[in-house]
Design an enzyme around this catalytic site. Structure first.
Site, PDB file in Angstrom:
ATOM      1  N   HIS A 172     -20.669 -18.480   7.709  1.00 15.38           N
ATOM      2  CA  HIS A 172     -19.776 -19.461   8.321  1.00 15.38           C
ATOM      3  C   HIS A 172     -18.363 -18.910   8.310  1.00 15.38           C
ATOM      4  CE1 HIS A 172     -17.849 -23.272   9.276  1.00 15.38           C
ATOM      5  NE2 HIS A 172     -19.038 -23.646   9.714  1.00 15.38           N
ATOM      6  N   HIS A 205     -23.186 -20.876  17.375  1.00 15.41           N
ATOM      7  CA  HIS A 205     -22.595 -22.191  17.056  1.00 15.41           C
ATOM      8  C   HIS A 205     -23.765 -23.163  16.879  1.00 15.41           C
ATOM      9  CE1 HIS A 205     -19.542 -25.177  16.857  1.00 15.41           C
ATOM     10  NE2 HIS A 205     -19.025 -25.120  18.068  1.00 15.41           N
ATOM     11  N   ASP A 261     -27.141 -25.384   9.825  1.00 19.30           N
ATOM     12  CA  ASP A 261     -28.264 -25.197  10.750  1.00 19.30           C
ATOM     13  C   ASP A 261     -29.513 -24.636  10.086  1.00 19.30           C
ATOM     14  OD1 ASP A 261     -26.978 -26.109  13.090  1.00 19.30           O
ATOM     15  OD2 ASP A 261     -25.837 -24.249  13.174  1.00 19.30           O
TER      16      ASP A 261
HETATM   17  N1  CMC Z   1     -26.605 -12.418   9.251  1.00 21.96           N
HETATM   18  C1  CMC Z   1     -26.257 -11.151   8.941  1.00 21.96           C
HETATM   19  N2  CMC Z   1     -25.002 -10.729   8.806  1.00 21.96           N
HETATM   20  C2  CMC Z   1     -24.031 -11.626   9.016  1.00 21.96           C
HETATM   21  C3  CMC Z   1     -24.302 -12.964   9.342  1.00 21.96           C
HETATM   22  C4  CMC Z   1     -25.653 -13.356   9.476  1.00 21.96           C
HETATM   23  N3  CMC Z   1     -25.976 -14.607   9.767  1.00 21.96           N
HETATM   24  N4  CMC Z   1     -23.152 -13.646   9.497  1.00 21.96           N
HETATM   25  C5  CMC Z   1     -22.169 -12.741   9.274  1.00 21.96           C
HETATM   26  N5  CMC Z   1     -22.708 -11.539   8.971  1.00 21.96           N
HETATM   27  C6  CMC Z   1     -21.973 -10.316   8.610  1.00 21.96           C
HETATM   28  C7  CMC Z   1     -21.273  -9.710   9.811  1.00 21.96           C
HETATM   29  O1  CMC Z   1     -22.106  -8.789  10.468  1.00 21.96           O
HETATM   30  C8  CMC Z   1     -20.089  -9.065   9.133  1.00 21.96           C
HETATM   31  O2  CMC Z   1     -20.542  -7.880   8.503  1.00 21.96           O
HETATM   32  P1  CMC Z   1     -19.593  -6.575   8.459  1.00 21.96           P
HETATM   33  O3  CMC Z   1     -18.398  -6.982   7.647  1.00 21.96           O
HETATM   34  O4  CMC Z   1     -20.426  -5.535   7.816  1.00 21.96           O
HETATM   35  O5  CMC Z   1     -19.253  -6.272   9.876  1.00 21.96           O
HETATM   36  C9  CMC Z   1     -19.721 -10.035   8.010  1.00 21.96           C
HETATM   37  O6  CMC Z   1     -20.948 -10.702   7.693  1.00 21.96           O
HETATM   38  C10 CMC Z   1     -18.660 -11.055   8.399  1.00 21.96           C
HETATM   39  O7  CMC Z   1     -19.149 -11.796   9.527  1.00 21.96           O
HETATM   40  P2  CMC Z   1     -18.304 -12.188  10.785  1.00 21.96           P
HETATM   41  O8  CMC Z   1     -19.172 -12.037  11.990  1.00 21.96           O
HETATM   42  O9  CMC Z   1     -16.996 -11.460  10.773  1.00 21.96           O
HETATM   43  O10 CMC Z   1     -18.030 -13.713  10.472  1.00 21.96           O
HETATM   44  P3  CMC Z   1     -17.557 -14.795  11.494  1.00 21.96           P
HETATM   45  O11 CMC Z   1     -16.735 -15.753  10.736  1.00 21.96           O
HETATM   46  O12 CMC Z   1     -16.931 -14.160  12.680  1.00 21.96           O
HETATM   47  O13 CMC Z   1     -18.921 -15.458  11.992  1.00 21.96           O
HETATM   48  C11 CMC Z   1     -20.775 -16.884  12.166  1.00 21.96           C
HETATM   49  C12 CMC Z   1     -19.386 -16.673  11.539  1.00 21.96           C
HETATM   50  C13 CMC Z   1     -21.263 -18.264  11.789  1.00 21.96           C
HETATM   51  C14 CMC Z   1     -20.663 -16.781  13.694  1.00 21.96           C
HETATM   52  C15 CMC Z   1     -21.729 -15.802  11.634  1.00 21.96           C
HETATM   53  O14 CMC Z   1     -21.857 -15.923  10.237  1.00 21.96           O
HETATM   54  C16 CMC Z   1     -23.089 -15.888  12.312  1.00 21.96           C
HETATM   55  O15 CMC Z   1     -23.274 -15.295  13.362  1.00 21.96           O
HETATM   56  N6  CMC Z   1     -24.099 -16.598  11.693  1.00 21.96           N
HETATM   57  C17 CMC Z   1     -25.401 -16.763  12.315  1.00 21.96           C
HETATM   58  C18 CMC Z   1     -25.348 -17.852  13.368  1.00 21.96           C
HETATM   59  C19 CMC Z   1     -25.226 -19.230  12.738  1.00 21.96           C
HETATM   60  O16 CMC Z   1     -25.936 -19.588  11.824  1.00 21.96           O
HETATM   61  N7  CMC Z   1     -24.310 -20.033  13.288  1.00 21.96           N
HETATM   62  C20 CMC Z   1     -24.099 -21.420  12.862  1.00 21.96           C
HETATM   63  C21 CMC Z   1     -22.781 -21.602  12.194  1.00 21.96           C
HETATM   64  S1  CMC Z   1     -22.610 -23.191  11.360  1.00 21.96           S
HETATM   65  C22 CMC Z   1     -22.706 -24.405  12.604  1.00 21.96           C
HETATM   66  C23 CMC Z   1     -21.766 -24.267  13.736  1.00 21.96           C
HETATM   67  O17 CMC Z   1     -20.685 -23.721  13.654  1.00 21.96           O
HETATM   68  O18 CMC Z   1     -22.124 -24.752  14.795  1.00 21.96           O
END
Ligand code: CMC
Length: 435
Positions: free
Chosen positions: A307, A268, A363
């Site tokens: 995201h 987050h 971020d």
């Molecule tokens: N790097 C590599 N792979 C990723 C990333 C990433 N940053 N984000 C998602 N994926 C992959 C994930 O492994 C999954 O792959 P697969 O379908 O093969 O299993 C696919 O993309 C879908 O991801 P998800 O985890 O199901 O997506 P989510 O909506 O649950 O997660 C997220 C959203 C923001 C937590 C995630 O994208 C993430 O961990 N990003 C990195 C951390 C980050 O930058 N967070 C800040 C978010 S914006 C500000 C805020 O919210 O505070």
């Protein structure tokens, strides 16, 4: 039969039900009537991580994740960032309308005159261990404010709510600055009422022996715009926590501390700090392909990418890139910018990121700007928490006055054992357990 219904046939019983559809949504409680017999609890909806569940009606923030649209109270984020101050936007988010000059002057006066902290709060902060993380100091201190303002639990009193809202918006920068100075071992600086919200924050952070702190106007405006971009983001993890904790009628100081705790995690708001650590680790452009490969192999995440809602681009990231240019014009370019740009370029051409719709989020570039302005990475999430306090409070207020809301209490699908008998301790067989 109305066309705005969903017809469900329960193949276990052969019964058919018509469920109303309103605002593109069906009510989970309409499924409870679908039972196999009188002993059956009724159907529930299973939605881990609330991927497809609306938990409230809200008129604060609109996001269209596919089109990259973000609006506060119907105003596009781009226009607010261009034309408004942070406190003007805070007023809009909290009260639903942009203020007139007279309303804004009054609002700014009120916030400015709540920036002081009780001296006992200062003493409380002095007791933190040297080198404590500023975000955890901020969270603990906001929670501790519930002891200073015990009447804040009177959450059904609109006047009391408004007073706590003003106090929290005003005091967050003071606590944040104190936590920063504490982590450096510097004496605390008291607020200066002649300065704007962001200038005063910079004053409390960086004033040393000079009689009056003068903030660089470009940097102060950049911080102001960054605050506007971070002020609310509808039902994210932190805001959902704010609503859930607030729904028990807990003190708003404790609810804000809870929301800030959620924000602190690396998935987050903590991601901005992690991005800088990642760029440090990458070190040079030549290391980027190997780093991206390790991301694709699932060894790590590309921090600042992806995201839950934005699947095209994050409009905040686009605006932040513009602010970066202005800030670097004053501070000189952050040497990590080239690595960040190259990382973005490579990732956006790669099928792994394209197919999963992973784009830079808010971020990815914010940390580079914060670092150029002079913040340590440990402060980055604190800088997110200050403006997000406005959004948390607006979400809290909306939840409190919404007659449809009750204490948040999800259901579960129980998967454990049942009806076991306790065996005396001497007769138990050892079973290997994991956490
Ligand atoms: N790097 C590599 N792979 C990723 C990333 C990433 N940053 N984000 C998602 N994926 C992959 C994930 O492994 C999954 O792959 P697969 O379908 O093969 O299993 C696919 O993309 C879908 O991801 P998800 O985890 O199901 O997506 P989510 O909506 O649950 O997660 C997220 C959203 C923001 C937590 C995630 O994208 C993430 O961990 N990003 C990195 C951390 C980050 O930058 N967070 C800040 C978010 S914006 C500000 C805020 O919210 O505070």
């Amino acid at each position: 039969m109305s066309s705005s219904t969903l017809t469900v046939t329960d193949n276990r019983t052969g019964k058919t039900y018509d469920v109303p559809i309103e605002d593109g949504t069906v009510r989970a409680m309409d499924f409870r009537q679908m039972k196999t017999g009188t002993d059956d609890f009724g159907l529930m909806l299973y939605d881990p991580a609330f991927m497809n569940t609306a938990s409230c009606r809200s008129s604060i923030t609109y996001i269209d994740g596919d089109r990259g649209i973000l609006e506060y109270r119907g105003y596009p984020i781009e226009q607010l960032a261009e034309n408004c101050t942070f406190l003007e936007v805070a007023y809009l988010i909290l009260f639903g309308e942009l203020p007139t000059q007279t309303q804004l002057d009054h609002w700014v006066y009120e916030i400015t005159h709540h920036t002081m902290l009780h001296e006992t709060t200062k003493k409380f902060m002095e007791s933190f261990r040297y080198g404590s993380h500023p975000m955890t100091m901020l969270i603990s201190t906001v929670a501790a404010l519930s002891t200073v303002y015990p009447c804040a639990t009177n959450v059904h009193d609109p006047a009391s709510r408004l007073l706590q809202i003003k106090r929290l918006i005003a005091k967050m920068p003071s606590i944040a600055a104190m936590s920063y100075r504490h982590s450096l071992g510097f004496p605390y600086v008291y607020p200066d009422n002649e300065l704007s919200y962001t200038e005063n924050f910079m004053n409390m952070l960086w004033k040393m022996v000079e009689p009056k702190y003068a903030a660089n106007p470009v940097l102060a405006r950049a911080l102001e715009v960054l605050f506007i971009l971070h002020a609310d983001h509808e039902q994210n993890c932190g805001s959902s926590v704010m609503r859930a904790v607030g729904s028990s009628l807990a003190s708003p100081y404790l609810a804000i501390a809870s929301a800030a705790s959620a924000l602190s995690g690396p998935l987050h708001g903590g991601a901005n700090e992690e991005v800088i650590r990642m760029l440090d680790e990458i070190d040079s452009k030549a290391d980027i392909p190997a780093y991206v490969e390790s991301v694709k192999r699932g060894k790590r995440k590309l921090m600042g990418f992806g995201h839950r809602v934005y699947k095209n681009f994050d409009p905040r990231a686009t605006l932040i890139k513009k602010i970066a240019e202005q800030v670097f014009g004053v501070t000189g370019q952050n040497p990590k910018l080239e690595i960040a740009l190259e990382l973005e370029r490579i990732a956006l051409q790669d099928d792994y990121f394209i197919s999963r719709k992973l784009y830079p989020n808010v971020d990815f570039y914010s940390g580079l700007i914060y670092q150029a302005i002079g913040f340590k990475p440990e402060m980055f999430t604190v800088l997110f928490a200050i403006p997000r306090t406005v959004g948390w409070l607006a979400q809290w207020q909306e939840m409190i006055v919404d007659p449809a809301q009750k204490i948040a209490r999800p259901r579960q699908i129980y998967t454990g054992s049942r009806q076991r008998q306790v065996v005396p301790i001497a007769e138990r067989d050892a079973v290997e357990v994991t956490a």
